[in-house]
Design an enzyme around this catalytic site. Structure first.
Site, PDB file in Angstrom:
ATOM      1  N   LYS A 296     114.263 116.064 -24.941  1.00  0.00           N
ATOM      2  CA  LYS A 296     113.175 116.261 -25.918  1.00  0.00           C
ATOM      3  C   LYS A 296     113.234 115.237 -27.045  1.00  0.00           C
ATOM      4  O   LYS A 296     113.366 115.571 -28.233  1.00  0.00           O
ATOM      5  CB  LYS A 296     113.205 117.670 -26.505  1.00  0.00           C
ATOM      6  CG  LYS A 296     113.027 118.768 -25.464  1.00  0.00           C
ATOM      7  CD  LYS A 296     112.845 120.127 -26.100  1.00  0.00           C
ATOM      8  CE  LYS A 296     112.763 121.230 -25.084  1.00  0.00           C
ATOM      9  NZ  LYS A 296     114.033 121.527 -24.413  1.00  0.00           N
TER      10      LYS A 296
HETATM   11  N1  5IU Z   1     112.725 125.376 -22.436  1.00  0.00           N
HETATM   12  C1  5IU Z   1     112.096 126.572 -22.613  1.00  0.00           C
HETATM   13  N2  5IU Z   1     110.823 126.614 -23.102  1.00  0.00           N
HETATM   14  C2  5IU Z   1     110.154 125.474 -23.428  1.00  0.00           C
HETATM   15  C3  5IU Z   1     110.829 124.241 -23.247  1.00  0.00           C
HETATM   16  C4  5IU Z   1     112.092 124.227 -22.752  1.00  0.00           C
HETATM   17  O1  5IU Z   1     112.633 127.638 -22.314  1.00  0.00           O
HETATM   18  O2  5IU Z   1     108.992 125.551 -23.811  1.00  0.00           O
HETATM   19  I1  5IU Z   1     109.897 122.570 -23.717  1.00  0.00           I
HETATM   20  C5  5IU Z   1     114.072 125.272 -21.878  1.00  0.00           C
HETATM   21  C6  5IU Z   1     115.169 125.979 -22.574  1.00  0.00           C
HETATM   22  C7  5IU Z   1     116.103 126.342 -21.478  1.00  0.00           C
HETATM   23  C8  5IU Z   1     115.191 126.582 -20.302  1.00  0.00           C
HETATM   24  O3  5IU Z   1     116.922 125.241 -21.134  1.00  0.00           O
HETATM   25  O4  5IU Z   1     114.042 125.812 -20.533  1.00  0.00           O
HETATM   26  C9  5IU Z   1     114.844 128.037 -20.106  1.00  0.00           C
HETATM   27  O5  5IU Z   1     116.006 128.760 -19.868  1.00  0.00           O
HETATM   28  P1  5IU Z   1     116.004 130.343 -19.596  1.00  0.00           P
HETATM   29  O6  5IU Z   1     115.296 130.516 -18.246  1.00  0.00           O
HETATM   30  O7  5IU Z   1     117.449 130.706 -19.523  1.00  0.00           O
HETATM   31  O8  5IU Z   1     115.270 131.025 -20.724  1.00  0.00           O
END
Ligand code: 5IU
Length: 465
Positions: A296
């Protein structure tokens, strides 16, 4: 009351009005129809629901579903009179996380009659039909009060749905004229207006497969990704957000056969050293997946150049994919692109986030699409919560996916794989804790792979899409 024709009653309660009305589109209309008023007239509601029940052969459906919101009361009244069970389609599924899109008791394979108040293009009925189909129901018929005769019936016919309308709008006009409620001038004016408003019957969209999109993609990593998704039959990306390299690599080896992308937050590892990268690359080779460092980036071009290639992590050396915010403007894309000139690398633009209260606006998201189009050699797609463009070159990847939870305590919001791929039409589900915290992660990874893949296959089926 039931002896009064329904069309006359609709006119008397003001559900059909004549005059000059400014529509949402800005167009001046000589007629205005608001059939939601019917709910306030129980006798009329009863009369209409009886007429609708008579219109459709009871043998052809097992459950009823009204298109929200206008037809909910009508469908309920039909259910009460016929004894046929009712199901409800939620309109705002997003804020409810993984909660059911369809509420009520039904079984896969049952036939559902859709109820609507008015049909113009048929889009609302199709949207409802699609959700019902995703839930496993069969849709062959729809019953409604008024057909505006603007192409909707033909559109639905093409999609395999028969429409049973109590009236066409010209029939109502004729009745009102005969009853002395409308002058022939007004009738003519409305008919001319309707004729001019006729919508084109939309062409059925053909959904391209991942392998077809591999041919069209302009970024080399997007090409690879689409091809390997088809080959491995997976649209699942996994992020093992753990802090020990041993645990991290073990997990990667375990899930490798089931995923298309391994998403990393490399700076989470407490014992990071170069061996992690060497092992990770071996595993990527062994199991055929791509590596996505979810970095990001969010700075100006020169800084992100350095952050991408230098420092501890040398991300550009090993991550096929990374992502960036577009907040700083196009310089961030140009900076990252120029930092990895001789490698096949792809950039995902952050266009939407899954977290509660996210500040992304529709205008900002639209800018992401515009920037992707302008840099389609390097930008391979988006991190988003829904399909943003029909341009088949771009990959839509969606985090915030869980089969059993609707969110966490600090803002994460989850949807199901079926909802994300089937309804929101994105391409890749990104799953972390759904797999990581499962009792049996190797069983869970296959469950997520299967759910994502099945939703994709259903989307490819031409009926009703
Ligand atoms: N992630 C999110 N939402 C977003 C973005 C990135 O959850 O909008 I941009 C990332 C954070 C984490 C993964 O690394 O995606 C989701 O993980 P979980 O499935 O454990 O919540």
């Amino acid at each position: 009351m039931s002896s009064t024709p329904i069309s006359l009653k609709l006119f008397e309660i003001g559900a059909i009005k004549f005059g000059s009305f400014k529509l949402k589109s800005g167009i001046e209309s000589p007629i205005y129809i608001d059939l939601r008023l019917i709910a306030s007239y129980p006798e009329l509601l009863k009369q209409i629901s009886q007429a609708l029940l008579q219109k459709v052969n009871r043998e052809t459906y097992d459950v009823l579903c009204g298109v929200p919101y206008g037809a909910l009361s009508i469908a309920t009244a039909m259910s009460l009179q016929s004894g046929c069970p009712l199901i409800i389609r939620r309109k705002e599924t997003k804020s409810y996380g993984t909660k059911q899109v369809i509420e009520g008791v039904y079984q896969s394979g049952q036939r559902c009659l859709i109820i609507e108040d008015l049909i113009t293009s048929g889009a609302s009925i199709l949207e409802t039909a699609k959700d019902l189909q995703t839930a496993g129901l069969k849709i062959t018929d729809a019953a409604l009060i008024i057909d505006r005769q603007q192409g909707g019936v033909q559109h639905l016919q093409k999609e395999g749905i028969r429409v049973h309308a109590l009236f066409t709008l010209p029939e109502i006009l004729q009745e009102l004229e005969q009853q002395g409620k409308l002058s022939s001038d007004v009738v003519q004016e409305v008919l001319t207006f309707l004729e001019n408003q006729k919508t084109q019957v939309p062409q059925q969209k053909r959904i391209l497969s991942y392998s077809e999109r591999a041919q069209l993609a302009t970024n080399p990593v997007a090409k690879k990704l689409f091809a390997l998704m088809e080959e491995k039959e997976t649209n699942l990306a996994f992020n093992p957000d753990v802090s020990s390299k041993e645990k991290f690599l073990k997990l990667v080896d375990l899930v490798g056969p089931f995923i298309c992308v391994l998403k990393t937050h490399i700076d989470i590892l407490e014992d990071f050293d170069e061996s992690v990268i060497i092992e990770l690359q071996k595993l990527a080779e062994k199991h055929n997946f791509l590596i996505f460092e979810d970095r990001k980036f969010a700075d100006i071009g020169t800084i992100v150049q350095m952050q991408y290639c230098q420092g501890m992590y040398h991300i550009a050396d090993w991550a096929d994919i990374t992502n960036a915010h577009i907040l700083p403007g196009p310089g961030i894309i140009e900076g990252l692109k120029s930092a990895a000139p001789n490698k096949d690398r792809g950039l995902l633009l952050l266009a939407q986030m899954s977290s509660k209260g996210s500040l992304f606006t529709p205008e900002y998201t639209a800018q992401a699409v515009k920037l992707a189009e302008e840099h389609s050699d390097f930008v391979m797609g988006f991190i988003c919560q829904q399909k943003l463009t029909d341009d088949p070159r771009f990959v839509h990847m969606t985090p915030g996916v869980h089969l059993a939870s609707s969110g966490d305590a600090i803002g994460q919001q989850y949807n199901s794989p079926e909802f994300v791929i089937g309804t929101k039409e994105t391409d890749v589900i990104i799953v972390g804790r759904g797999i990581l915290q499962a009792d049996n992660p190797s069983e869970a990874v296959e469950r997520y792979r299967k759910a994502g893949w099945q939703a994709y296959q259903q989307r490819l089926e031409p009926a009703l899409i």
